[in-house]
Motif scaffolding. Structure first.
Motif, PDB file in Angstrom:
ATOM      1  N   THR A 251      12.540 -12.332  -9.299  1.00 24.82           N
ATOM      2  CA  THR A 251      12.739 -13.773  -9.181  1.00 24.82           C
ATOM      3  C   THR A 251      12.596 -14.274  -7.752  1.00 24.82           C
ATOM      4  O   THR A 251      12.675 -15.479  -7.517  1.00 24.82           O
ATOM      5  N   SER A 252      12.380 -13.385  -6.807  1.00 20.98           N
ATOM      6  CA  SER A 252      12.171 -13.785  -5.425  1.00 20.98           C
ATOM      7  C   SER A 252      11.572 -12.620  -4.659  1.00 20.98           C
ATOM      8  O   SER A 252      11.569 -11.478  -5.137  1.00 20.98           O
ATOM      9  N   VAL A 253      11.080 -12.889  -3.450  1.00 17.89           N
ATOM     10  CA  VAL A 253      10.577 -11.821  -2.600  1.00 17.89           C
ATOM     11  C   VAL A 253      11.700 -10.853  -2.267  1.00 17.89           C
ATOM     12  O   VAL A 253      11.519  -9.629  -2.300  1.00 17.89           O
ATOM     13  N   ASN A 254      12.887 -11.385  -1.954  1.00 12.81           N
ATOM     14  CA  ASN A 254      14.015 -10.517  -1.621  1.00 12.81           C
ATOM     15  C   ASN A 254      14.412  -9.627  -2.790  1.00 12.81           C
ATOM     16  O   ASN A 254      14.792  -8.465  -2.600  1.00 12.81           O
TER      17      ASN A 254
ATOM     18  N   CYS B 292      12.433  -8.394  -4.951  1.00  6.24           N
ATOM     19  CA  CYS B 292      11.443  -7.315  -4.972  1.00  6.24           C
ATOM     20  C   CYS B 292      11.665  -6.321  -3.837  1.00  6.24           C
ATOM     21  O   CYS B 292      11.654  -5.111  -4.045  1.00  6.24           O
ATOM     22  N   THR B 293      11.870  -6.821  -2.620  1.00  7.00           N
ATOM     23  CA  THR B 293      12.017  -5.919  -1.473  1.00  7.00           C
ATOM     24  C   THR B 293      13.321  -5.132  -1.525  1.00  7.00           C
ATOM     25  O   THR B 293      13.383  -4.001  -1.039  1.00  7.00           O
ATOM     26  N   ASP B 294      14.359  -5.706  -2.100  1.00  5.83           N
ATOM     27  CA  ASP B 294      15.614  -4.962  -2.254  1.00  5.83           C
ATOM     28  C   ASP B 294      15.422  -3.743  -3.143  1.00  5.83           C
ATOM     29  O   ASP B 294      16.018  -2.689  -2.913  1.00  5.83           O
ATOM     30  N   ALA B 295      14.587  -3.913  -4.177  1.00  7.11           N
ATOM     31  CA  ALA B 295      14.322  -2.806  -5.093  1.00  7.11           C
ATOM     32  C   ALA B 295      13.269  -1.852  -4.559  1.00  7.11           C
ATOM     33  O   ALA B 295      13.251  -0.672  -4.914  1.00  7.11           O
ATOM     34  N   ASN B 296      12.398  -2.360  -3.691  1.00  6.59           N
ATOM     35  CA  ASN B 296      11.278  -1.573  -3.179  1.00  6.59           C
ATOM     36  C   ASN B 296      11.112  -1.786  -1.674  1.00  6.59           C
ATOM     37  O   ASN B 296      10.115  -2.361  -1.219  1.00  6.59           O
ATOM     38  N   PRO B 297      12.075  -1.371  -0.877  1.00  6.55           N
ATOM     39  CA  PRO B 297      12.034  -1.654   0.570  1.00  6.55           C
ATOM     40  C   PRO B 297      10.795  -1.116   1.270  1.00  6.55           C
ATOM     41  O   PRO B 297      10.332  -1.704   2.246  1.00  6.55           O
ATOM     42  N   GLU B 298      10.246  -0.020   0.767  1.00  9.25           N
ATOM     43  CA  GLU B 298       9.062   0.559   1.395  1.00  9.25           C
ATOM     44  C   GLU B 298       7.795  -0.244   1.104  1.00  9.25           C
ATOM     45  O   GLU B 298       6.743  -0.007   1.708  1.00  9.25           O
ATOM     46  N   PHE B 299       7.887  -1.208   0.173  1.00  7.00           N
ATOM     47  CA  PHE B 299       6.734  -2.032  -0.183  1.00  7.00           C
ATOM     48  C   PHE B 299       7.017  -3.505   0.102  1.00  7.00           C
ATOM     49  O   PHE B 299       6.534  -4.393  -0.611  1.00  7.00           O
ATOM     50  N   ALA B 300       7.755  -3.771   1.167  1.00  6.38           N
ATOM     51  CA  ALA B 300       8.162  -5.144   1.478  1.00  6.38           C
ATOM     52  C   ALA B 300       6.968  -6.076   1.660  1.00  6.38           C
ATOM     53  O   ALA B 300       6.957  -7.212   1.157  1.00  6.38           O
TER      54      ALA B 300
ATOM     55  N   LYS C 203       3.925  -5.749   0.470  1.00  6.83           N
ATOM     56  CA  LYS C 203       3.251  -5.966  -0.819  1.00  6.83           C
ATOM     57  C   LYS C 203       4.031  -6.948  -1.672  1.00  6.83           C
ATOM     58  O   LYS C 203       3.445  -7.757  -2.395  1.00  6.83           O
ATOM     59  N   CYS C 204       5.359  -6.887  -1.599  1.00  8.13           N
ATOM     60  CA  CYS C 204       6.190  -7.830  -2.351  1.00  8.13           C
ATOM     61  C   CYS C 204       5.893  -9.263  -1.920  1.00  8.13           C
ATOM     62  O   CYS C 204       5.781 -10.171  -2.751  1.00  8.13           O
ATOM     63  N   LYS C 205       5.744  -9.475  -0.615  1.00 11.17           N
ATOM     64  CA  LYS C 205       5.463 -10.805  -0.083  1.00 11.17           C
ATOM     65  C   LYS C 205       4.071 -11.277  -0.499  1.00 11.17           C
ATOM     66  O   LYS C 205       3.881 -12.427  -0.911  1.00 11.17           O
ATOM     67  N   THR C 206       3.092 -10.383  -0.371  1.00 17.51           N
ATOM     68  CA  THR C 206       1.721 -10.752  -0.722  1.00 17.51           C
ATOM     69  C   THR C 206       1.597 -11.028  -2.217  1.00 17.51           C
ATOM     70  O   THR C 206       0.919 -11.980  -2.631  1.00 17.51           O
ATOM     71  N   ALA C 207       2.247 -10.212  -3.024  1.00 19.75           N
ATOM     72  CA  ALA C 207       2.186 -10.398  -4.475  1.00 19.75           C
ATOM     73  C   ALA C 207       2.825 -11.716  -4.885  1.00 19.75           C
ATOM     74  O   ALA C 207       2.361 -12.387  -5.815  1.00 19.75           O
ATOM     75  N   TYR C 208       3.886 -12.099  -4.202  1.00 25.12           N
ATOM     76  CA  TYR C 208       4.534 -13.388  -4.460  1.00 25.12           C
ATOM     77  C   TYR C 208       3.574 -14.540  -4.168  1.00 25.12           C
ATOM     78  O   TYR C 208       3.422 -15.470  -4.971  1.00 25.12           O
ATOM     79  N   ALA C 209       2.904 -14.467  -3.009  1.00 29.28           N
ATOM     80  CA  ALA C 209       1.937 -15.506  -2.641  1.00 29.28           C
ATOM     81  C   ALA C 209       0.787 -15.552  -3.644  1.00 29.28           C
ATOM     82  O   ALA C 209       0.320 -16.638  -4.030  1.00 29.28           O
ATOM     83  N   ASP C 210       0.318 -14.379  -4.075  1.00 29.23           N
ATOM     84  CA  ASP C 210      -0.745 -14.319  -5.086  1.00 29.23           C
ATOM     85  C   ASP C 210      -0.312 -14.999  -6.378  1.00 29.23           C
ATOM     86  O   ASP C 210      -1.079 -15.740  -7.002  1.00 29.23           O
TER      87      ASP C 210
ATOM     88  N   ALA D 239       9.067 -19.304 -12.227  1.00 32.26           N
ATOM     89  CA  ALA D 239      10.440 -18.815 -12.291  1.00 32.26           C
ATOM     90  C   ALA D 239      10.571 -17.364 -11.847  1.00 32.26           C
ATOM     91  O   ALA D 239      11.675 -16.880 -11.615  1.00 32.26           O
ATOM     92  N   GLY D 240       9.462 -16.664 -11.749  1.00 34.51           N
ATOM     93  CA  GLY D 240       9.476 -15.268 -11.335  1.00 34.51           C
ATOM     94  C   GLY D 240       8.049 -14.756 -11.256  1.00 34.51           C
ATOM     95  O   GLY D 240       7.107 -15.506 -11.536  1.00 34.51           O
ATOM     96  N   TYR D 241       7.897 -13.511 -10.865  1.00 28.58           N
ATOM     97  CA  TYR D 241       6.553 -12.930 -10.871  1.00 28.58           C
ATOM     98  C   TYR D 241       6.604 -11.478 -11.315  1.00 28.58           C
ATOM     99  O   TYR D 241       7.525 -10.739 -11.005  1.00 28.58           O
ATOM    100  N   MET D 242       5.606 -11.121 -12.115  1.00 30.56           N
ATOM    101  CA  MET D 242       5.518  -9.772 -12.648  1.00 30.56           C
ATOM    102  C   MET D 242       4.686  -8.911 -11.709  1.00 30.56           C
ATOM    103  O   MET D 242       3.656  -9.340 -11.202  1.00 30.56           O
ATOM    104  N   LEU D 243       5.143  -7.682 -11.516  1.00 30.45           N
ATOM    105  CA  LEU D 243       4.406  -6.717 -10.708  1.00 30.45           C
ATOM    106  C   LEU D 243       4.196  -5.435 -11.490  1.00 30.45           C
ATOM    107  O   LEU D 243       5.096  -4.956 -12.182  1.00 30.45           O
TER     108      LEU D 243
END
Length: 204
Positions: free
Chosen positions: A48-51, A53-61, A63-70, A113-117
């Motif tokens: 539901t947010s970049v945070n 995603c990054t909280d769950a996948n800190p090593e892919f922070a 990518k989480c940001k870029t995927a959100y923008a995409d 409302a969210g984004y799927m990865l």
């Protein structure tokens, strides 16, 4: 990584869209997202947010940001579009829609409302897509995760799922606007959300 060939709207209110993640994050304890294909199914997660995603996948922070923008770009390109705010909110709920203005005019659409990865760890590139949800009590898709093409991914409290490869394919650009009831009509025209329809998707 999916390509986004359509030009970004000149005046889309991205700040509002960023604030639109109204679903509260859950404590998921997810390690990095995965590509675990089995037949035509693979693993995916919704954030539901970049945070979130990054909280769950800190090593892919990053990518989480870029995927959100995409996903934001895809939301504008492929999401449902309405003639008026009233029409949009009648199906998605009060204060759940945003005005978008571009070269061809203006329209209203629901907030992302969210984004799927999926496939986040793959060196070949990840897949992301916007997710929508309805806050209208009158909608049969109230509090459901919905893809841009109308795929129903289930209860929006659910954050991990197995999805078909078909549901991860690029979605068609939507240019036509709908009036009130258009969303529900599009859904009822399909045997299942995201499957075949005479007009396809949201009428693009």
């Amino acid at each position: 990584m999916q390509s986004n060939k359509t030009k970004r709207s000149k005046s889309i209110n991205l700040t509002s869209m960023r604030k639109s993640f109204s679903v509260k994050p859950l404590a998921l304890g997810i390690a990095a997202i995965f590509l675990s294909a089995c037949g035509d199914k693979q693993d995916a997660a919704v954030f539901t947010s970049v945070n979130d995603c990054t909280d769950a996948n800190p090593e892919f922070a990053e990518k989480c940001k870029t995927a959100y923008a995409d996903a934001l770009k895809e939301a504008e390109r492929t999401g449902p579009k309405y003639n008026s705010q009233r029409d949009c909110e009648s199906e998605f709920g009060n204060n759940q829609c945003n005005v978008v203005r571009n070269e061809s005019g203006s329209f209203f659409m629901p907030f992302m409302a969210g984004y799927m990865l999926s496939n986040l760890m793959s060196p070949r590139g990840y897949y992301s897509q916007p997710m929508f949800t309805s806050r209208s009590r009158n909608s049969s898709y109230n509090n459901r995760w919905m893809g841009a093409d109308g795929t129903d991914f289930g209860d929006n409290r659910r954050r991990t799922m197995r999805v078909s490869e078909k549901s991860l394919k690029p979605k068609p650009t939507v240019t036509k606007t709908m009036s009130r009831g258009g969303f529900g009509s599009s859904v009822r025209a399909k045997s299942s959300w995201g499957s075949s329809s005479k007009r396809g998707g949201w009428g693009g």
